[in-house]
Design a protein around this motif. Structure first.
Motif, PDB file in Angstrom:
ATOM      1  N   ILE A   1      -6.580   1.590 -18.277  1.00  0.00           N
ATOM      2  CA  ILE A   1      -5.519   2.382 -17.774  1.00  0.00           C
ATOM      3  C   ILE A   1      -4.154   0.814 -18.424  1.00  0.00           C
ATOM      4  N   ASP A   2      -3.279   1.710 -18.478  1.00  0.00           N
ATOM      5  CA  ASP A   2      -2.245   1.240 -19.449  1.00  0.00           C
ATOM      6  C   ASP A   2      -1.466  -0.296 -18.515  1.00  0.00           C
ATOM      7  N   GLY A   3      -1.610   0.183 -17.564  1.00  0.00           N
ATOM      8  CA  GLY A   3      -0.520  -0.591 -16.632  1.00  0.00           C
ATOM      9  C   GLY A   3      -0.734  -0.486 -15.361  1.00  0.00           C
ATOM     10  N   LEU A   4       0.352  -1.279 -14.816  1.00  0.00           N
ATOM     11  CA  LEU A   4       0.383  -0.642 -13.122  1.00  0.00           C
ATOM     12  C   LEU A   4       1.705   0.300 -13.841  1.00  0.00           C
ATOM     13  N   TYR A   5       1.811   1.913 -12.791  1.00  0.00           N
ATOM     14  CA  TYR A   5       2.121   2.863 -12.561  1.00  0.00           C
ATOM     15  C   TYR A   5       3.032   3.091 -10.980  1.00  0.00           C
ATOM     16  N   THR A   6       4.025   3.860 -10.651  1.00  0.00           N
ATOM     17  CA  THR A   6       4.233   3.899  -9.718  1.00  0.00           C
ATOM     18  C   THR A   6       3.395   4.648  -8.230  1.00  0.00           C
ATOM     19  N   ASP A   7       2.142   5.577  -9.142  1.00  0.00           N
ATOM     20  CA  ASP A   7       1.928   5.643  -8.814  1.00  0.00           C
ATOM     21  C   ASP A   7       0.264   6.665  -9.112  1.00  0.00           C
ATOM     22  N   ASP A   8      -1.073   7.024  -9.262  1.00  0.00           N
ATOM     23  CA  ASP A   8      -2.032   7.275  -9.648  1.00  0.00           C
ATOM     24  C   ASP A   8      -1.543   7.807 -10.702  1.00  0.00           C
ATOM     25  N   PRO A   9      -1.790   7.977 -12.282  1.00  0.00           N
ATOM     26  CA  PRO A   9      -0.712   8.158 -13.469  1.00  0.00           C
ATOM     27  C   PRO A   9      -2.202  10.091 -14.030  1.00  0.00           C
ATOM     28  N   ARG A  10      -2.922   9.724 -13.312  1.00  0.00           N
ATOM     29  CA  ARG A  10      -3.971  10.469 -13.599  1.00  0.00           C
ATOM     30  C   ARG A  10      -4.034  11.678 -12.650  1.00  0.00           C
ATOM     31  N   THR A  11      -3.736  12.008 -11.311  1.00  0.00           N
ATOM     32  CA  THR A  11      -3.382  12.618  -9.844  1.00  0.00           C
ATOM     33  C   THR A  11      -1.521  13.310 -10.144  1.00  0.00           C
ATOM     34  N   CYS A  12      -1.129  11.958 -10.352  1.00  0.00           N
ATOM     35  CA  CYS A  12       1.123  12.617 -10.176  1.00  0.00           C
ATOM     36  C   CYS A  12       1.430  12.454 -11.707  1.00  0.00           C
ATOM     37  N   LYS A  13       1.577  13.774 -12.118  1.00  0.00           N
ATOM     38  CA  LYS A  13       2.328  13.474 -13.384  1.00  0.00           C
ATOM     39  C   LYS A  13       3.756  12.877 -13.207  1.00  0.00           C
ATOM     40  N   ASP A  14       4.178  12.898 -12.159  1.00  0.00           N
ATOM     41  CA  ASP A  14       5.996  11.911 -11.935  1.00  0.00           C
ATOM     42  C   ASP A  14       5.406  10.672 -12.089  1.00  0.00           C
ATOM     43  N   ALA A  15       4.506  10.197 -11.706  1.00  0.00           N
ATOM     44  CA  ALA A  15       4.716   8.571 -11.956  1.00  0.00           C
ATOM     45  C   ALA A  15       4.265   7.504 -12.932  1.00  0.00           C
ATOM     46  N   LYS A  16       5.491   6.805 -12.565  1.00  0.00           N
ATOM     47  CA  LYS A  16       6.691   5.560 -13.893  1.00  0.00           C
ATOM     48  C   LYS A  16       5.784   4.422 -14.130  1.00  0.00           C
ATOM     49  N   PHE A  17       6.182   4.223 -15.108  1.00  0.00           N
ATOM     50  CA  PHE A  17       4.940   2.985 -16.272  1.00  0.00           C
ATOM     51  C   PHE A  17       5.795   1.922 -15.473  1.00  0.00           C
ATOM     52  N   ILE A  18       5.209   1.007 -15.269  1.00  0.00           N
ATOM     53  CA  ILE A  18       6.166  -0.892 -15.075  1.00  0.00           C
ATOM     54  C   ILE A  18       6.020  -2.058 -15.982  1.00  0.00           C
TER      55      ILE A  18
END
Ligand code: GLU
Length: 290
Positions: free
Chosen positions: A185-202
């Protein structure tokens, strides 16, 4: 601000790189991905050639052993392995793993060493002292230590269970200034990017707090290896509180390692904040009791 922080990465002197089983083998067959392993080794040797000290924490022993004796085909791929079977597979696979590393590292004329650890190596004062001395000697000799958990003897009572935590412990006991976790995975997201499309990359985590810890999900989606985002954030706590910056990044392109070392903005950077009250052995012990 991120640019300045990234520039500082260029000055790091002692670097621990952790790679997981899913990055070392082909998902379809479970066989070693030689191209990726070769690139990894070239990157590590190049960092070493810049005069920096390097440690590789690698998984892949159990996976390589399973593959060698076809245990999943014999038992059925859905049937979980017993502890003894996993330990036997680790005993078979660890040698195979080191054989592959020896082959590629020797092409770059780089001496390596195998260091196998259990949780006791960190929790027990004498064991930790001895392990630290061994690492120091290896650095003096210009060697790259290749670390894994001693899976063959590591049962529940003494195991880390995942190499994210192990790599942070290694970083902590050797006083590393940078830990790089190569992930899927690219790094930490605010939520799981595979299941939540609003997840933001930190891009940067200045202080790892409970809010970030809650962003760690149990699984990264890969079906090999054991580390999810949760264990990476635990690694982050250990590393940052003992004075080591940490980066989680994607191992899809191994060239990301030299881009990180060149100060490029890749992955999520966790900044170190030394906590004088943080005691590594007690912390590792407390993880186990949960
Ligand atoms: N130590 C295990 C192995 O080498 C893997 C642990 C992990 O995936 O984090 O197979």
């Amino acid at each position: 601000m991120n640019e300045t922080l990234r520039e500082r990465i260029k000055d790091k002197k002692r670097i621990v790189v952790k790679i997981g089983s899913s990055s070392l083998q082909h998902a379809e067959t479970g066989d070693f991905d030689y191209i990726r392993i070769e690139k990894l080794i070239r990157e590590l040797c190049d960092i070493r050639n810049q005069g920096k000290e390097v440690v590789l924490v690698t998984s892949g022993a159990v996976a390589a052993g399973k593959k060698a004796v076809h245990i999943s085909e014999i038992k059925g791929s859905k049937v979980p392995l017993t502890t003894a079977e996993k330990q036997a597979c680790a005993a078979i696979g660890q040698g195979k793993l080191m054989m592959v590393y020896e082959k590629f590292f020797s092409e770059y004329n780089q001496i390596i060493a195998q260091v196998l650890m259990t949780r006791n190596t960190v929790v027990n004062d004498l064991n930790r002292y001895n392990a630290t001395n061994t690492f120091q000697e290896l650095f003096k000799m210009g060697v790259i230590p290749i670390v894994n958990e001693n899976d063959t003897v590591s049962t529940y009572e003494i195991e880390f269970g995942d190499n994210d935590t192990l790599s942070a412990c290694v970083a902590s006991i050797i006083g590393a200034d940078l830990l790089i976790l190569l992930s899927d995975i690219d790094g930490l997201y605010t939520d799981d990017p595979r299941t939540c499309k609003d997840a933001k990359f930190i891009e940067v985590v200045e202080t790892l707090d409970d809010e970030h810890m809650n962003m760690g999900k149990e699984s990264t989606g890969s079906n090999v290896g054991t580390g999810g985002m949760g264990t990476k954030l635990i690694a982050g706590q250990i590393a940052t509180r003992t004075g080591c910056d940490m980066i989680i990044c994607n191992s899809k392109d191994i060239g990301i390692l030299h881009r990180i070392m060149d100060g490029e903005n890749e992955g999520t950077l966790f900044l170190s904040h030394v906590d004088e009250n943080f005691k590594l052995p007690e912390y590792v012990e407390s993880l186990h009791r949960k």
